[in-house]
Motif scaffolding. Structure first.
Motif, PDB file in Angstrom:
ATOM      1  N   ALA A  15       4.784  -1.175   5.682  1.00 39.74           N
ATOM      2  CA  ALA A  15       3.855  -0.286   4.975  1.00 39.74           C
ATOM      3  C   ALA A  15       3.846  -0.606   3.487  1.00 39.74           C
ATOM      4  O   ALA A  15       2.788  -0.669   2.845  1.00 39.74           O
ATOM      5  CB  ALA A  15       4.245   1.176   5.220  1.00 39.74           C
ATOM      6  N   VAL A  16       5.025  -0.839   2.918  1.00 43.22           N
ATOM      7  CA  VAL A  16       5.129  -1.166   1.490  1.00 43.22           C
ATOM      8  C   VAL A  16       4.395  -2.482   1.214  1.00 43.22           C
ATOM      9  O   VAL A  16       3.634  -2.600   0.255  1.00 43.22           O
ATOM     10  CB  VAL A  16       6.622  -1.268   1.066  1.00 43.22           C
ATOM     11  N   ARG A  17       4.614  -3.461   2.098  1.00 41.22           N
ATOM     12  CA  ARG A  17       3.981  -4.764   1.936  1.00 41.22           C
ATOM     13  C   ARG A  17       2.450  -4.643   2.030  1.00 41.22           C
ATOM     14  O   ARG A  17       1.721  -5.221   1.227  1.00 41.22           O
ATOM     15  CB  ARG A  17       4.518  -5.705   3.023  1.00 41.22           C
ATOM     16  N   ASN A  18       1.979  -3.863   2.993  1.00 44.21           N
ATOM     17  CA  ASN A  18       0.531  -3.685   3.146  1.00 44.21           C
ATOM     18  C   ASN A  18      -0.081  -2.998   1.924  1.00 44.21           C
ATOM     19  O   ASN A  18      -1.174  -3.348   1.476  1.00 44.21           O
ATOM     20  CB  ASN A  18       0.222  -2.878   4.411  1.00 44.21           C
ATOM     21  N   ARG A  19       0.632  -2.017   1.420  1.00 45.18           N
ATOM     22  CA  ARG A  19       0.158  -1.345   0.195  1.00 45.18           C
ATOM     23  C   ARG A  19       0.018  -2.350  -0.937  1.00 45.18           C
ATOM     24  O   ARG A  19      -0.980  -2.370  -1.651  1.00 45.18           O
ATOM     25  CB  ARG A  19       1.174  -0.268  -0.247  1.00 45.18           C
ATOM     26  N   GLN A  20       1.046  -3.186  -1.092  1.00 45.35           N
ATOM     27  CA  GLN A  20       1.023  -4.169  -2.181  1.00 45.35           C
ATOM     28  C   GLN A  20      -0.109  -5.171  -2.006  1.00 45.35           C
ATOM     29  O   GLN A  20      -0.807  -5.506  -2.957  1.00 45.35           O
ATOM     30  CB  GLN A  20       2.373  -4.888  -2.265  1.00 45.35           C
ATOM     31  N   ALA A  50      -9.165  -3.467   8.301  1.00 39.13           N
ATOM     32  CA  ALA A  50      -9.694  -2.352   7.509  1.00 39.13           C
ATOM     33  C   ALA A  50      -8.892  -1.070   7.766  1.00 39.13           C
ATOM     34  O   ALA A  50      -8.583  -0.325   6.829  1.00 39.13           O
ATOM     35  CB  ALA A  50     -11.178  -2.123   7.836  1.00 39.13           C
ATOM     36  N   ALA A  51      -8.521  -0.851   9.017  1.00 47.79           N
ATOM     37  CA  ALA A  51      -7.775   0.373   9.349  1.00 47.79           C
ATOM     38  C   ALA A  51      -6.417   0.384   8.652  1.00 47.79           C
ATOM     39  O   ALA A  51      -5.952   1.425   8.183  1.00 47.79           O
ATOM     40  CB  ALA A  51      -7.603   0.483  10.864  1.00 47.79           C
ATOM     41  N   THR A  52      -5.797  -0.795   8.562  1.00 45.16           N
ATOM     42  CA  THR A  52      -4.491  -0.893   7.891  1.00 45.16           C
ATOM     43  C   THR A  52      -4.620  -0.556   6.410  1.00 45.16           C
ATOM     44  O   THR A  52      -3.760   0.128   5.835  1.00 45.16           O
ATOM     45  CB  THR A  52      -3.929  -2.330   8.048  1.00 45.16           C
ATOM     46  N   VAL A  53      -5.725  -1.045   5.800  1.00 45.63           N
ATOM     47  CA  VAL A  53      -5.941  -0.762   4.372  1.00 45.63           C
ATOM     48  C   VAL A  53      -6.095   0.733   4.154  1.00 45.63           C
ATOM     49  O   VAL A  53      -5.492   1.319   3.238  1.00 45.63           O
ATOM     50  CB  VAL A  53      -7.187  -1.528   3.859  1.00 45.63           C
ATOM     51  N   VAL A  54      -6.908   1.360   4.991  1.00 41.16           N
ATOM     52  CA  VAL A  54      -7.129   2.805   4.846  1.00 41.16           C
ATOM     53  C   VAL A  54      -5.808   3.551   5.049  1.00 41.16           C
ATOM     54  O   VAL A  54      -5.465   4.450   4.282  1.00 41.16           O
ATOM     55  CB  VAL A  54      -8.212   3.290   5.847  1.00 41.16           C
TER      56      VAL A  54
END
Lengths: 190, 190
Positions: A15-20, A50-54
Motif C-alpha cells: 500500500a505504501v509503495r502504491n501510494r508513492q 485505476a482501482a489501486t490508485v483510487v
C-alpha cells in the motif's frame, strides 16, 4: 514463505509503495503542459490499475491534494528561508521570481484543483500568502514599501498579478523582468 | 394575405428578427455570473427554438463571436475617444479602470471563447491592444512612462494584470485602486 496477500505487513508495504508510485505519477503529470489529471492517466504512468490508485488515496481528490501539497511545501520552506536570510524587499522580489517560474512550470495546477476539496493545498497556500504578507510588512518597516495601501490588498494584488504573468509557458524572461521592475518600483514609497 | 412562409420578404424579416433576439439573449447571458452559454440557454432566453438559433447565425461559434464583438466595439470606441481627448497617461489610467469594470462584469467571456474561432472578437481585441500601445507610446513621448522596458512587453503586462484584477466579481474598489496606483507609479520614469 507467505505472499503479500497473506501477510499483513506485506500488504501494508504494498500500500505504501502504491501510494508513492501514484503520488510520483501525479506530480509528474502536474508539470506536463496541457496534461489532464485523470485517474486513468495517473494509473497508466504509475504502472498501476485505476482501482489501486483510487484505493491508495481514497479518491482522486485526496491524491491531487497530496501531489500539489508535495510541490508547494518546498516553496513555503523557501519563502521562510528568504525571510530569515534576506532583507524583506529583496526577499519579496526573489521569491516572486521563483514563484512565477514554479507556476509557469505547473500551469495546470489551478485548473486541476478547481472546485475540489484540497485541505493540505489550501493550508499551504495560506502559508504562502502569510509569508508574502510578512515580506511586505517587513519591507514597510524598512521604509522600502509604500504605506498608503492596505497590506492584505497588496498581498492579493501581488499574488494575483504574479499568477497572471506566469500564464506564459514558459514565462518569457522579458515579461517577468518588466513585471518585477514595474511592480517593485510601484510598491516603493512615492 | 400571405404568411411569412410564403413571402420571401417576410422570411427575411423573420430571419433578421431571430438574429436580433438570439444576439440580445447571448449578450445578456455573457453578463450573468457563472452563466454557461449553450445554444439551449440562448434559445430559451430568446424565446426561440434551438434550431432557429443555430440557423440564424450558422452556429454557436458565430453567434458568440457576434455577441462578444458587440460588447467590445464600444470599448474600442471609448479607448479612441480617450486618446483624442486626454493626455495619454491619463487616458491609460482611465481606460484601465473602465476595462477592469467591463471585464469584471463579463467575467465569463474568456472562458466561453476558449478554443473557438472568433474573428470579429480577435480583430477587436487587437484594436484594444493597439489603442493601449498608442497610450503607452504617447505617455513615453510626454516623459510620463519609463523607456527602459519594451513597449510590446508593457502592453502584454498591462493587459494581463488588468484582466487578473478583474477576476473579482465585482472587482472590489480597494484592489482596483491599489492596482492602478502601483502600476501607474511603477510605469513612471524611475
Amino acid at each position: 514463505m507467505s505472499t503479500p496477500e497473506e501477510n499483513p505487513r506485506g500488504r501494508r508495504a504494498d500500500a505504501v509503495r502504491n501510494r508513492q508510485l501514484a503520488l510520483h505519477a501525479a506530480t509528474q503529470l502536474l508539470a506536463e503542459p496541457g496534461g489532464t489529471l485523470t485517474v486513468e492517466a495517473i494509473a497508466k504512468k504509475a504502472g498501476l490499475g485505476a482501482a489501486t490508485v483510487v484505493r491508495a488515496f481514497g479518491g482522486k481528490e485526496a491524491l491531487l491534494d497530496a501531489a500539489v501539497a508535495g510541490l508547494l511545501a518546498p516553496l513555503v520552506e523557501r519563502a521562510r528561508q528568504l525571510l530569515e536570510q534576506t532583507a524583506p524587499e529583496q526577499a519579496l522580489r526573489t521569491f516572486l521570481a521563483e514563484l512565477i517560474a514554479f507556476q509557469s512550470a505547473h500551469h495546470a495546477i489551478s485548473r486541476q484543483l478547481d472546485g475540489l476539496e484540497a485541505p493540505a493545498t489550501t493550508a499551504l497556500r495560506q502559508q504562502l500568502a502569510e509569508a508574502m504578507e510578512e515580506m511586505i510588512v517587513g519591507a514597510r518597516r524598512d521604509g522600502a514599501i509604500r504605506t498608503d495601501l492596505d497590506t492584505a490588498v497588496l498581498v492579493t494584488l501581488v499574488g494575483r498579478t504574479a499568477f497572471a504573468i506566469a500564464q506564459d509557458q514558459p514565462a518569457s524572461e522579458g515579461i517577468v523582468h518588466a513585471y518585477l521592475a514595474v511592480l517593485m518600483d510601484g510598491l516603493r514609497p512615492q
